[in-house]
Write an enzyme that holds these catalytic residues in place. Sequence first.
Site, mmCIF file in Angstrom:
data_model
loop_
_atom_site.group_PDB
_atom_site.id
_atom_site.type_symbol
_atom_site.label_atom_id
_atom_site.label_comp_id
_atom_site.label_asym_id
_atom_site.label_seq_id
_atom_site.Cartn_x
_atom_site.Cartn_y
_atom_site.Cartn_z
ATOM 1 N N LYS A 34 0.866 -1.198 0.000
ATOM 2 C CA LYS A 34 0.000 0.000 0.000
ATOM 3 C C LYS A 34 0.894 1.237 0.000
ATOM 4 C CE LYS A 34 -3.733 -2.445 2.400
ATOM 5 N NZ LYS A 34 -4.453 -2.702 3.646
ATOM 6 N N SER A 54 -2.592 -7.232 9.988
ATOM 7 C CA SER A 54 -2.033 -8.590 9.879
ATOM 8 C C SER A 54 -2.051 -9.340 11.210
ATOM 9 C CB SER A 54 -0.624 -8.535 9.315
ATOM 10 O OG SER A 54 0.216 -7.778 10.147
ATOM 11 N N LYS A 82 -5.718 5.875 2.449
ATOM 12 C CA LYS A 82 -6.237 5.875 3.829
ATOM 13 C C LYS A 82 -5.114 5.974 4.862
ATOM 14 C CE LYS A 82 -4.931 1.562 4.758
ATOM 15 N NZ LYS A 82 -3.993 1.119 5.774
ATOM 16 N N ASP A 94 -11.140 -0.166 4.923
ATOM 17 C CA ASP A 94 -9.751 -0.078 5.405
ATOM 18 C C ASP A 94 -9.512 1.237 6.157
ATOM 19 O OD1 ASP A 94 -7.231 -1.046 5.825
ATOM 20 O OD2 ASP A 94 -6.544 -0.831 3.760
ATOM 21 N N ASN A 98 0.452 3.508 10.896
ATOM 22 C CA ASN A 98 0.186 4.883 10.466
ATOM 23 C C ASN A 98 -0.541 5.664 11.559
ATOM 24 O OD1 ASN A 98 1.163 5.057 7.573
ATOM 25 N ND2 ASN A 98 0.005 3.148 7.558
HETATM 26 N N1 LIG Z 1 1.051 -5.202 8.300
HETATM 27 C C1 LIG Z 1 -0.202 -5.094 7.862
HETATM 28 O O1 LIG Z 1 -1.170 -5.186 8.638
HETATM 29 C C2 LIG Z 1 -0.469 -4.864 6.391
HETATM 30 C C3 LIG Z 1 -1.709 -5.190 5.901
HETATM 31 C C4 LIG Z 1 -1.986 -4.983 4.576
HETATM 32 C C5 LIG Z 1 -1.004 -4.453 3.746
HETATM 33 N N2 LIG Z 1 0.186 -4.119 4.247
HETATM 34 C C6 LIG Z 1 1.170 -3.537 3.326
HETATM 35 O O2 LIG Z 1 2.179 -4.509 3.037
HETATM 36 C C7 LIG Z 1 3.447 -3.881 2.896
HETATM 37 C C8 LIG Z 1 4.401 -4.485 3.888
HETATM 38 O O3 LIG Z 1 3.875 -4.313 5.184
HETATM 39 P P1 LIG Z 1 4.545 -5.021 6.433
HETATM 40 O O4 LIG Z 1 3.668 -4.774 7.576
HETATM 41 O O5 LIG Z 1 4.884 -6.430 6.116
HETATM 42 O O6 LIG Z 1 5.865 -4.139 6.537
HETATM 43 P P2 LIG Z 1 7.247 -4.529 7.173
HETATM 44 O O7 LIG Z 1 8.036 -3.264 7.259
HETATM 45 O O8 LIG Z 1 7.040 -5.357 8.394
HETATM 46 O O9 LIG Z 1 7.903 -5.496 6.079
HETATM 47 C C9 LIG Z 1 8.321 -5.007 4.821
HETATM 48 C C10 LIG Z 1 9.350 -5.969 4.279
HETATM 49 O O10 LIG Z 1 9.803 -5.501 3.007
HETATM 50 C C11 LIG Z 1 11.175 -5.831 2.931
HETATM 51 N N3 LIG Z 1 11.877 -5.029 1.923
HETATM 52 C C12 LIG Z 1 11.918 -3.680 1.803
HETATM 53 N N4 LIG Z 1 12.709 -3.350 0.764
HETATM 54 C C13 LIG Z 1 13.166 -4.500 0.229
HETATM 55 C C14 LIG Z 1 14.036 -4.807 -0.867
HETATM 56 N N5 LIG Z 1 14.575 -3.851 -1.619
HETATM 57 N N6 LIG Z 1 14.284 -6.097 -1.124
HETATM 58 C C15 LIG Z 1 13.743 -7.064 -0.375
HETATM 59 N N7 LIG Z 1 12.913 -6.842 0.666
HETATM 60 C C16 LIG Z 1 12.643 -5.572 0.953
HETATM 61 C C17 LIG Z 1 11.698 -5.544 4.341
HETATM 62 O O11 LIG Z 1 12.903 -6.211 4.590
HETATM 63 C C18 LIG Z 1 10.564 -6.120 5.188
HETATM 64 O O12 LIG Z 1 10.753 -7.487 5.454
HETATM 65 C C19 LIG Z 1 3.209 -2.371 3.148
HETATM 66 O O13 LIG Z 1 3.063 -1.713 1.918
HETATM 67 C C20 LIG Z 1 1.905 -2.354 3.924
HETATM 68 O O14 LIG Z 1 1.179 -1.146 3.727
HETATM 69 C C21 LIG Z 1 0.508 -4.352 5.550
HETATM 70 O O1 LIG Z 2 -0.221 -0.840 10.091
HETATM 71 P P1 LIG Z 2 -0.703 -0.044 8.917
HETATM 72 O O2 LIG Z 2 -1.073 1.375 9.282
HETATM 73 O O3 LIG Z 2 0.205 -0.158 7.737
HETATM 74 O O4 LIG Z 2 -2.109 -0.686 8.449
HETATM 75 C C1 LIG Z 2 -2.122 -2.018 8.041
HETATM 76 C C2 LIG Z 2 -3.163 -2.301 6.987
HETATM 77 O O5 LIG Z 2 -3.036 -1.439 5.885
HETATM 78 C C3 LIG Z 2 -4.577 -2.295 7.509
HETATM 79 O O6 LIG Z 2 -5.444 -2.783 6.515
#
Ligand SMILES: NC(=O)c1ccc[n+]([C@@H]2O[C@H](COP(=O)([O-])OP(=O)(O)OC[C@H]3O[C@@H](n4cnc5c(N)ncnc54)[C@H](O)[C@@H]3O)[C@@H](O)[C@H]2O)c1
Ligand SMILES: O=P(O)(O)OC[C@H](O)CO
Length: 288
Positions: free
Chosen positions: A62, A94, A145, A198, A210
């Site tokens: 996102k 998550s 969002k 969301d 966020n």
């Molecule tokens: N955590 C949630 O609840 C959630 C839910 C839906 C969507 N998302 C979206 O998913 C994405 C990841 O979220 P997250 O919570 O896992 O974040 P996070 O920061 O925990 O993990 C991101 C991962 O991306 C990896 N990364 C970054 N740059 C990289 C590169 N160049 N090569 C290889 N790996 C790389 C990092 O090492 C890390 O493991 C975000 O865009 C977030 O908005 C997260």
């Molecule tokens: O922890 P955030 O703010 O990246 O939110 C996680 C997801 O986008 C919720 O759907």
Amino acid sequence: NLAAANGHQVRVWSRQGSQIEAVLKDVQIVLSAISMIGVRDVASQVQSFPLSPETIFVTATKGLDPQTTCTPSQIWQQIFPNHPVVVLSGPNLSKEIQMQLPAATVVASNIPTAAEVVQLVFSSHRFRVYTNPDPLGVELGGTLKNVIAIAAGVCDGLQLGTNAKAALVTRGLTEMVRIGNNWGAKMETFYGLSGLGDLLATCNSPLSRNYQVGYQLAGGKSLTETLANLQGTAEGVNTCRVLMQRAKQQNIAVPITEQVYRLLQGEITPRQALDELMLRDIKPEYNY
Ligand SMILES: NC(=O)c1ccc[n+]([C@@H]2O[C@H](COP(=O)([O-])OP(=O)(O)OC[C@H]3O[C@@H](n4cnc5c(N)ncnc54)[C@H](O)[C@@H]3O)[C@@H](O)[C@H]2O)c1
Ligand SMILES: O=P(O)(O)OC[C@H](O)CO
């Protein structure tokens, strides 16, 4: 976990772990949940390995690319023009999914059959997956969002009350729809799970990074301090900057995003941001 529970064979790659080539061998679906900063780099790495032309790419990131303002699915599609790309986005904190609490999400693609394949892979009695034909709208909902969630964290951190929060989230949705219209997304998508859904989840949960950013800033912490103590990525910080750039270029009114931007830049305090929003010229409610 969701796909594995449905009997699918799943391999996980991270840059700390296994070889990407071995993970990609003979796969039907590649799901990327890389943070925005790494999407182009990882997609380019994947490009160096042979894949079946039917391989579907699913993106859960996102965010917006700072250089091009492209969405993650646009980057995957540019690099893999002949493959189906599916956006997966919705109110999906998550930690709650990991606890097997019930949740719903959306899978969106220009290729309906690809969205249906991904829907089947992840659907279960604890995870309800809807298809949608507007990948851009679904992706922008989950991305935009995050900026409003920073503002919601500020609102709660300043203890501004339930009326203020309802006003902020509702006007935030109006702002998201306005940006989405300009971008070419469908308005109704923003009223669905990936938009309003969301937005509600992220603006109301301390599990959201966020929201946490806004909350900590309202408590007087600096952005550097806040991000240093945050577990994981708060995409809204980068998204807000990219959005301001695009809003200026396209002349889109984004008052909430603008105040979040100035707050993140350290130009104003959370209280000043509030005053700026409340003292804007009075106007009709709808003016997309
Ligand atoms: N955590 C949630 O609840 C959630 C839910 C839906 C969507 N998302 C979206 O998913 C994405 C990841 O979220 P997250 O919570 O896992 O974040 P996070 O920061 O925990 O993990 C991101 C991962 O991306 C990896 N990364 C970054 N740059 C990289 C590169 N160049 N090569 C290889 N790996 C790389 C990092 O090492 C890390 O493991 C975000 O865009 C977030 O908005 C997260
Ligand atoms: O922890 P955030 O703010 O990246 O939110 C996680 C997801 O986008 C919720 O759907």
